[in-house]
Design a protein around this motif. Structure first.
Motif, PDB file in Angstrom:
ATOM      1  N   THR A  80       0.832  -1.201   0.000  1.00  0.00           N
ATOM      2  CA  THR A  80       0.000   0.000   0.000  1.00  0.00           C
ATOM      3  C   THR A  80       0.868   1.254   0.000  1.00  0.00           C
ATOM      4  O   THR A  80       1.834   1.349   0.756  1.00  0.00           O
ATOM      5  CB  THR A  80      -0.931   0.019   1.227  1.00  0.00           C
ATOM      6  N   TYR A 137       0.715   5.655  -0.273  1.00  0.00           N
ATOM      7  CA  TYR A 137      -0.128   6.833  -0.062  1.00  0.00           C
ATOM      8  C   TYR A 137       0.633   8.091  -0.470  1.00  0.00           C
ATOM      9  O   TYR A 137       1.840   8.193  -0.261  1.00  0.00           O
ATOM     10  CB  TYR A 137      -0.479   6.992   1.423  1.00  0.00           C
ATOM     11  N   GLN A 194      -4.531   6.790  -2.403  1.00  0.00           N
ATOM     12  CA  GLN A 194      -4.018   5.557  -1.814  1.00  0.00           C
ATOM     13  C   GLN A 194      -4.064   4.449  -2.863  1.00  0.00           C
ATOM     14  O   GLN A 194      -5.083   4.250  -3.517  1.00  0.00           O
ATOM     15  CB  GLN A 194      -4.871   5.156  -0.604  1.00  0.00           C
ATOM     16  N   LEU A 212      -3.407  -3.611   2.854  1.00  0.00           N
ATOM     17  CA  LEU A 212      -4.756  -3.250   3.224  1.00  0.00           C
ATOM     18  C   LEU A 212      -5.467  -4.415   3.886  1.00  0.00           C
ATOM     19  O   LEU A 212      -6.134  -4.265   4.892  1.00  0.00           O
ATOM     20  CB  LEU A 212      -5.524  -2.819   1.977  1.00  0.00           C
ATOM     21  N   GLY A 223      -6.336  -2.364   8.894  1.00  0.00           N
ATOM     22  CA  GLY A 223      -5.820  -1.001   8.913  1.00  0.00           C
ATOM     23  C   GLY A 223      -5.020  -0.704  10.140  1.00  0.00           C
ATOM     24  O   GLY A 223      -4.749   0.450  10.432  1.00  0.00           O
ATOM     25  N   SER A 224      -4.596  -1.728  10.856  1.00  0.00           N
ATOM     26  CA  SER A 224      -3.811  -1.499  12.061  1.00  0.00           C
ATOM     27  C   SER A 224      -2.343  -1.283  11.753  1.00  0.00           C
ATOM     28  O   SER A 224      -1.576  -0.907  12.621  1.00  0.00           O
ATOM     29  CB  SER A 224      -3.967  -2.684  13.021  1.00  0.00           C
ATOM     30  N   GLN A 272       1.894   3.438   9.021  1.00  0.00           N
ATOM     31  CA  GLN A 272       2.427   3.907   7.761  1.00  0.00           C
ATOM     32  C   GLN A 272       3.826   4.468   7.981  1.00  0.00           C
ATOM     33  O   GLN A 272       4.090   5.119   8.989  1.00  0.00           O
ATOM     34  CB  GLN A 272       1.505   4.973   7.170  1.00  0.00           C
ATOM     35  N   TYR A 308      -8.876   3.112  15.299  1.00  0.00           N
ATOM     36  CA  TYR A 308      -7.456   2.822  15.422  1.00  0.00           C
ATOM     37  C   TYR A 308      -6.803   4.197  15.593  1.00  0.00           C
ATOM     38  O   TYR A 308      -7.091   5.117  14.819  1.00  0.00           O
ATOM     39  CB  TYR A 308      -6.894   2.150  14.169  1.00  0.00           C
ATOM     40  N   PHE A 357      -3.233   6.620  16.312  1.00  0.00           N
ATOM     41  CA  PHE A 357      -1.792   6.666  16.091  1.00  0.00           C
ATOM     42  C   PHE A 357      -1.230   8.012  16.551  1.00  0.00           C
ATOM     43  O   PHE A 357      -1.905   9.045  16.483  1.00  0.00           O
ATOM     44  CB  PHE A 357      -1.464   6.506  14.596  1.00  0.00           C
ATOM     45  N   LYS A 362       0.679   3.164  18.612  1.00  0.00           N
ATOM     46  CA  LYS A 362      -0.688   3.010  18.114  1.00  0.00           C
ATOM     47  C   LYS A 362      -1.537   2.263  19.122  1.00  0.00           C
ATOM     48  O   LYS A 362      -1.032   1.455  19.919  1.00  0.00           O
ATOM     49  CB  LYS A 362      -0.697   2.260  16.784  1.00  0.00           C
ATOM     50  N   ILE A 364      -4.777  -0.271  18.973  1.00  0.00           N
ATOM     51  CA  ILE A 364      -5.637  -1.053  18.097  1.00  0.00           C
ATOM     52  C   ILE A 364      -6.754  -1.680  18.929  1.00  0.00           C
ATOM     53  O   ILE A 364      -7.938  -1.506  18.640  1.00  0.00           O
ATOM     54  CB  ILE A 364      -4.831  -2.144  17.365  1.00  0.00           C
ATOM     55  N   ARG A 423      -8.182   6.273  12.437  1.00  0.00           N
ATOM     56  CA  ARG A 423      -8.825   5.557  11.347  1.00  0.00           C
ATOM     57  C   ARG A 423     -10.055   4.873  11.910  1.00  0.00           C
ATOM     58  O   ARG A 423     -10.006   4.293  12.985  1.00  0.00           O
ATOM     59  CB  ARG A 423      -7.894   4.516  10.743  1.00  0.00           C
ATOM     60  N   ASN A 435      -7.358   2.283   4.298  1.00  0.00           N
ATOM     61  CA  ASN A 435      -6.540   2.508   5.482  1.00  0.00           C
ATOM     62  C   ASN A 435      -6.326   4.004   5.683  1.00  0.00           C
ATOM     63  O   ASN A 435      -5.285   4.441   6.130  1.00  0.00           O
ATOM     64  CB  ASN A 435      -5.203   1.795   5.331  1.00  0.00           C
TER      65      ASN A 435
END
Lengths: 117, 115
Positions: free
Chosen positions: A31, A33, A48, A98, A102-103, A106, B32, B34, B49, B51, B94, B101
């Motif tokens: 992924t 971005y 994305q 993905l 989504g945890s 980035q 989520y 961050f 983060k 979760i 998120r 994402n």
């Protein structure tokens, strides 16, 4: 492990000119971005990619911005023609995937600082 | 749509003192969350983060953050600040239920640690 690479680091152009930015993500990251960070604001997602497909481009000004990731690895973001309000830092980021939820955090490149005169 | 608020543009703290950088969020589903840090002329670096699970999350460089669902907050903390912690800090959220994402970032908080 090499990080996210971006070039150029700085670019100054005049309005109505075109410009392109390049990004190479971390190896194995599916992924990718592109974010726009205007001075004094947080990054805003422009587009994305998941491999070479677009997942979200809802905030990309498509009349002047375009992006591609043809082989699912590196990517280019183009602005044509540029406007004064496009002056910003353009950040590229990548993450594992993905579908892995989504945890995943980035990882960001150093950014390209664009000044439009 | 999700959103993040960082109510303080700048936080000043003396070296050795505890620090807190505040963050509140809004999402339709579960979040989520961050924290990222940005040094001058550099990209964002991941700090920590949340979760699921333990509400107290520990991250890089001695930072931690506490998730508080009832107050929809995720404040960043450190017991003893260092001058080298001076930087720009971003909170991001998120929505778990959203496809993709996509992270939504706050406007950032400048942390200044004085010796």
């Amino acid at each position: 492990e090499a990080g996210v690479a971006q070039s150029p680091r700085y670019k100054i152009i005049e309005k109505r000119q075109s410009v392109a930015f390049w990004c190479n993500p971390i190896s194995g990251h599916a992924t990718l971005y592109w974010y726009q960070q205007i001075l004094g604001q947080g990054p805003k997602l422009l587009i994305q990619f998941q491999n070479n497909g677009v997942v979200d481009d809802s905030q990309l000004p498509k009349d002047r911005f375009s992006a591609e990731r043809l082989k699912g690895v590196d990517s280019t973001l183009k602005i044509q023609p540029a406007k004064l309000e496009d002056s910003a830092v353009y950040l590229c980021a990548s993450s594992l995937g993905l579908l892995a939820s989504g945890s995943n955090e980035q990882f960001f490149g150093p950014g390209t600082r664009l000044t439009v005169l | 749509a999700q959103s993040v608020a960082q109510p303080e543009d700048q936080v000043n703290v003396a070296e050795g003192n505890p620090l807190t950088v505040k963050c509140t969020y809004s999402v339709s589903g579960n979040p989520y969350l961050f924290w990222y840090v940005q040094y001058p002329n550099r990209g964002l670096q991941f700090l920590l983060k949340y979760i699921t699970g333990d509400n107290l999350v520990k991250g890089s460089y001695g930072f931690e953050a506490e998730f508080n669902k009832s107050q929809t907050s995720f404040h960043l903390k450190k017991p003893s600040a260092l001058v080298s912690d001076s930087a720009l800090y971003f909170c991001a959220v998120r929505d778990v239920r959203e496809y993709g994402n996509k992270l939504v970032f706050g406007a950032g908080t400048i942390l200044r640690v004085k010796s």
